[in-house]
Design an enzyme around this catalytic site. Sequence first.
Site, mmCIF file in Angstrom:
data_model
loop_
_atom_site.group_PDB
_atom_site.id
_atom_site.type_symbol
_atom_site.label_atom_id
_atom_site.label_comp_id
_atom_site.label_asym_id
_atom_site.label_seq_id
_atom_site.Cartn_x
_atom_site.Cartn_y
_atom_site.Cartn_z
ATOM 1 N N TYR A 261 62.313 68.398 62.382
ATOM 2 C CA TYR A 261 62.988 69.487 61.668
ATOM 3 C C TYR A 261 64.322 68.976 61.133
ATOM 4 C CZ TYR A 261 64.785 70.271 66.467
ATOM 5 O OH TYR A 261 65.303 70.122 67.718
ATOM 6 N N HIS A 311 65.448 64.097 63.670
ATOM 7 C CA HIS A 311 65.719 64.178 62.227
ATOM 8 C C HIS A 311 65.473 62.830 61.552
ATOM 9 C CE1 HIS A 311 67.542 67.732 63.730
ATOM 10 N NE2 HIS A 311 68.564 67.105 64.261
#
Length: 333
Positions: A261, A311
């Site tokens: 995400y 990430h």
Amino acid sequence: MRRKLYIGIMLGAILFLMIAFHSIQKTSIILFTLTPSMIQVKNQTLPVLESRQVQLCSCKSCIADKGASEWFAQHFDHQQQPYFTGREKDIDPESLKWWLSLQASSGTLKEVSEKMFKVISSPPMVETPKQNQCRKCAVVGNSGNLLGSKYGALIDSHSTVIRMNKAVIRGYEQDVGNQTTHHFMYPESAIDLSSGVRLVLLPFKLLDMEWLSSALSTGEIKLTYTRVKRLVQADKYKVIVVNPAFFKYVHDKWTEHHGRYPSTGIIALIFALHICDEVSVFGYGADKYGNWHHYWENNRNAGAFRKTGVHDADYETEVIKKLYADGKIKLFR
Ligand code: C5P
């Protein structure tokens, strides 16, 4: 006599056509100077005006202006709502399912948000661009590349200054400025805020919303997956909670499923694209080892723990570079 009448009619017709042509020209000049909404109305009958580029704000160029970049137009969705209001329409079932899967929590969004909005106020309306206004925003990431930059005064000259997580100001004013309007955080990255600063909660899980209610009232939550700040100093009437659907939008349209995400930094930047007319970006960029080093820390032994984890730092950097290349942001390194 008949011939004279005929010539007279012809001359009259020519004169009429000349006047009509002249007034059409005048009308189109007027139409080209109308406001965008008026042009939209006129567009229905005059499709030729569609190609006309309209400046939507008073900055040199405005984020929301169409036509400047096809790539941007494909990624930017002006209908996305960055603020969570607690209403069911904020988030579609698919986005909700994805968001709930990011980090485990119990309960339902409805229950938790109802409780939360008893503590915090509803967010303001998201302003739309106005032709007589230029909303200049600075988004300040936490990169070590800010150290020695002397960007402080430039950052502070923006009407909106967005900072995030554990950003430190005291002692670094020359490089990072001392003004803040919005501070993005989640429970594990929370700090106390100065008065007037908007706390912007990035909820990565339901428990983050529960923590917000608690941190601004009773302080009963002190543990998430780690120990967290029990109470946070912030104005509970000025809080904004980022819409969980906005996380999904950034993941789908901007980071395009790179990383599990998106990071605080890229969400804050895309958020700025939705509330500002002009965006200047400071303090983004990993060190040469790929670590997200911080300007206030001794980064010599930064090590792998600072790797960007869930990430995709490289892809996020590519997105930022593309925004810069397309003239949609100013990038200060
Ligand atoms: O480390 P932290 O998450 O607090 O940093 C906030 C954001 O700043 C990150 O999400 C990232 O987007 C950006 N950042 C960066 N390069 C660094 C440090 C942070 O791009 N060296």
